[in-house]
Enzyme design. Structure first.
Site, PDB file in Angstrom:
ATOM      1  N   HIS A  80      -9.959   1.100   1.036  1.00 28.32           N
ATOM      2  CA  HIS A  80      -8.714   1.514   0.405  1.00 28.32           C
ATOM      3  C   HIS A  80      -8.939   1.673  -1.090  1.00 28.32           C
ATOM      4  O   HIS A  80      -9.613   0.863  -1.706  1.00 28.32           O
ATOM      5  CB  HIS A  80      -7.634   0.454   0.645  1.00 28.32           C
ATOM      6  CG  HIS A  80      -6.328   0.796  -0.008  1.00 28.32           C
ATOM      7  ND1 HIS A  80      -5.434   1.669   0.568  1.00 28.32           N
ATOM      8  CD2 HIS A  80      -5.781   0.406  -1.177  1.00 28.32           C
ATOM      9  CE1 HIS A  80      -4.382   1.787  -0.236  1.00 28.32           C
ATOM     10  NE2 HIS A  80      -4.574   1.038  -1.305  1.00 28.32           N
ATOM     11  N   ASP A 159       7.671  -2.961   3.810  1.00 30.35           N
ATOM     12  CA  ASP A 159       7.055  -2.481   2.568  1.00 30.35           C
ATOM     13  C   ASP A 159       7.768  -1.230   2.074  1.00 30.35           C
ATOM     14  O   ASP A 159       7.932  -1.046   0.866  1.00 30.35           O
ATOM     15  CB  ASP A 159       5.567  -2.186   2.785  1.00 30.35           C
ATOM     16  CG  ASP A 159       4.911  -1.698   1.502  1.00 30.35           C
ATOM     17  OD1 ASP A 159       4.824  -2.497   0.546  1.00 30.35           O
ATOM     18  OD2 ASP A 159       4.522  -0.522   1.429  1.00 30.35           O
ATOM     19  N   ARG A 166      11.605  -1.616  -5.587  1.00 30.27           N
ATOM     20  CA  ARG A 166      10.795  -1.974  -6.767  1.00 30.27           C
ATOM     21  C   ARG A 166      10.666  -0.786  -7.710  1.00 30.27           C
ATOM     22  O   ARG A 166      10.708  -0.938  -8.933  1.00 30.27           O
ATOM     23  CB  ARG A 166       9.399  -2.436  -6.327  1.00 30.27           C
ATOM     24  CG  ARG A 166       9.397  -3.829  -5.710  1.00 30.27           C
ATOM     25  CD  ARG A 166       8.085  -4.075  -4.967  1.00 30.27           C
ATOM     26  NE  ARG A 166       6.932  -3.922  -5.839  1.00 30.27           N
ATOM     27  CZ  ARG A 166       5.719  -3.588  -5.412  1.00 30.27           C
ATOM     28  NH1 ARG A 166       5.490  -3.365  -4.130  1.00 30.27           N
ATOM     29  NH2 ARG A 166       4.726  -3.476  -6.276  1.00 30.27           N
ATOM     30  N   SER A 181       1.614  -5.776  -0.763  1.00 33.85           N
ATOM     31  CA  SER A 181       1.994  -4.462  -0.251  1.00 33.85           C
ATOM     32  C   SER A 181       0.769  -3.728   0.287  1.00 33.85           C
ATOM     33  O   SER A 181       0.778  -3.189   1.409  1.00 33.85           O
ATOM     34  CB  SER A 181       2.660  -3.664  -1.384  1.00 33.85           C
ATOM     35  OG  SER A 181       2.705  -2.299  -1.111  1.00 33.85           O
ATOM     36  N   LYS A 185      -0.264  -3.502   4.547  1.00 32.93           N
ATOM     37  CA  LYS A 185      -0.419  -2.236   5.260  1.00 32.93           C
ATOM     38  C   LYS A 185      -1.801  -2.112   5.912  1.00 32.93           C
ATOM     39  O   LYS A 185      -1.934  -1.589   7.008  1.00 32.93           O
ATOM     40  CB  LYS A 185      -0.163  -1.065   4.298  1.00 32.93           C
ATOM     41  CG  LYS A 185       1.335  -0.846   4.053  1.00 32.93           C
ATOM     42  CD  LYS A 185       1.593   0.262   3.053  1.00 32.93           C
ATOM     43  CE  LYS A 185       1.267  -0.207   1.662  1.00 32.93           C
ATOM     44  NZ  LYS A 185       1.844   0.579   0.578  1.00 32.93           N
TER      45      LYS A 185
HETATM   46  N1  URA Z   1       0.283   0.800  -3.787  1.00 28.84           N
HETATM   47  C1  URA Z   1       0.896   0.172  -2.772  1.00 28.84           C
HETATM   48  O1  URA Z   1       0.628   0.492  -1.630  1.00 28.84           O
HETATM   49  N2  URA Z   1       1.797  -0.789  -3.034  1.00 28.84           N
HETATM   50  C2  URA Z   1       2.111  -1.164  -4.271  1.00 28.84           C
HETATM   51  O2  URA Z   1       2.925  -2.048  -4.439  1.00 28.84           O
HETATM   52  C3  URA Z   1       1.492  -0.503  -5.338  1.00 28.84           C
HETATM   53  C4  URA Z   1       0.574   0.473  -5.062  1.00 28.84           C
HETATM   54 CA    CA Z   2      -1.718   2.779  -3.042  1.00 30.95          CA
END
Ligand code: URA
Ligand code: CA
Length: 427
Positions: A80, A159, A166, A181, A185
């Protein structure tokens, strides 16, 4: 359990229990807790922070708020990136490690803000589809060891709710909230082992290496606590990573790297480093030299590029007639002679979006052929009048965009100190 008491506890700096965190996240996903209470708690978390234990609990609660994918593999290594400009890493690394024997079952996203998304890049290949059923997805991973699909909406729904809140309440840049977050995922998407490319610099989410390191450490720590070994590379986003910004242009650069005849040296270095960490996680018995050799071999033998072509064919795409090309190309020239001392990746990323490579609104249609190709990088010596960028577009380039591209480059008389592309690896 009352959300009021949970908000009050965090407001007063107390540590929340696993049950309290799970109550909050379930309420976010189901809609049982109203937005004003969710945002009050998010702000309290932003101001008070979270312990490592709370952050790990929040991650697991986010992952568990929707479908958790079981990839039916003993080990699933995922990578990621926290996002950048000209960050074509996934398009190179996924087929590269798959060619080395690491199965890749990856869910990926569309462009966000000034950063590109792998799904958009893949869809610039004629016919390519990222919408596979879960059965097709697992079948393809078994058959060719590689599948890339767009993330389903059922993944980590909490999320989605929390991130949207947010975004509009100035609570995005909190380390525990970002770390949970991202990791939530990845875990929901079935990763058992995770390699993170955490970027710092002008084109990244985290502007300083210190902030990036703090985020990286938080995520590596979550991984350890929840039994999903995680490694993080801190990499520079002080200039675009690749030479290309824009969907089909980036696919073209990925193909050059995979077939060994070009590509930005920074992109190649980061791709090899990410691939190395993925290989070592999947084959722990493999030492550094043997893993590096396997990567070199996959590139020089043509196996990595062959794997990319298998991926394209399996997902309905074709490269036979080449990639679509823009109607108009415009050369942008250096205004003076000197060393390139700075390239503003944000500015260039935003120009690419204006040309149609990304979305300003969710419903915007992309021009896959639009974007920029860079012919100069930081530390290069350029002559006045030399082409530094070629812009690809379907309309003549406006003088504002021309000016934005030119002003993204700073030239000076002194050759700046070279800076590393990879600062550190955190395990
Ligand atoms: N990328 C994400 O997936 N979540 C965040 O909170 C910030 C960046
Ligand atoms: Ca991201």
């Amino acid at each position: 359990m009352r959300i009021y008491d949970i908000i009050k506890a965090k407001r007063d700096g107390l540590e929340l229990s696993s049950e309290e965190i799970s109550h909050f996240v379930r309420g976010a996903a189901s809609g049982a807790i109203p937005d004003y209470q969710l945002t009050a708690l998010l702000m309290a978390i932003f101001l008070r922070g979270m312990s490592e234990r709370e952050t790990a609990d929040l991650t697991l609660a986010i992952a568990g708020s929707g479908t958790c994918i079981d990839l039916q593999m003993p080990k699933a290594v995922d990578k990621h990136s926290t996002g950048g400009v000209g960050d074509t890493t996934t398009l190179v690394v996924a087929p590269l490690v798959a060619a080395c024997g690491v199965p890749v079952a990856k869910m990926t996203g569309r462009g966000l803000g000034h950063t590109g998304g792998t799904v958009d890049k893949l869809e610039s290949i004629p016919g390519f589809s990222t919408l596979l059923s879960m059965e097709q997805f697992s079948h393809q991973v078994k058959e060719i060891g590689l599948a890339l699909i767009s993330a389903t909406t059922e993944l980590a729904p909490a999320d989605k709710t929390l991130y949207a809140l947010r975004d509009v309440t100035a609570t995005v840049d909190s380390i525990p909230l970002i770390a949970s977050s991202i990791m939530g995922k990845k875990i929901a998407a079935g990763a058992t082992h995770i390699v993170l490319d955490v970027k710092y610099g002008a084109g990244a989410f985290m502007k300083s290496p210190q902030q990036a390191e703090e985020l990286a450490k938080a995520m590596v720590d979550i991984g350890r606590r929840v039994g999903r070994p995680t490694v993080a590379l801190l990499t520079s986003m002080e200039e675009p990573l690749g030479n290309c910004i824009g969907n089909s242009l980036e696919v073209e650069e990925a193909i050059s790297v995979l077939s060994g005849y070009g590509g930005s040296p920074a992109l190649i270095e980061v791709c090899r480093a990410v691939a190395l960490e993925m290989l070592k996680m999947y084959f722990p018995e493999l030492g550094d030299p043997a893993a590096k050799l396997r990567i070199d071999d996959a590139l020089s033998s043509g196996q990595a590029f062959k794997k990319f072509k298998e991926l394209v064919a399996a997902q309905g795409g074709t490269l036979e007639r080449g990639l679509p090309e823009a109607k108009i190309t415009t050369a942008i020239k250096a205004l003076q002679t000197g060393y390139v001392t700075r390239i503003d990746p944000l500015k260039l990323g935003n120009v690419a979006i204006s040309l149609g490579a990304g979305r300003l609104r969710k419903e915007d249609k992309l021009d896959y052929t639009a974007g920029l190709r860079l012919y100069a990088r930081i530390n290069d010596y350029v002559q006045a009048g030399q082409t530094i960028v070629i812009a690809h577009s379907d309309k003549p380039l406006s003088s504002e965009l021309k000016e934005a591209i030119t002003s993204a480059f700073e030239l000076g008389e002194l050759n700046p100190q070279p800076k590393p592309n990879i600062l550190r690896i955190i395990k």
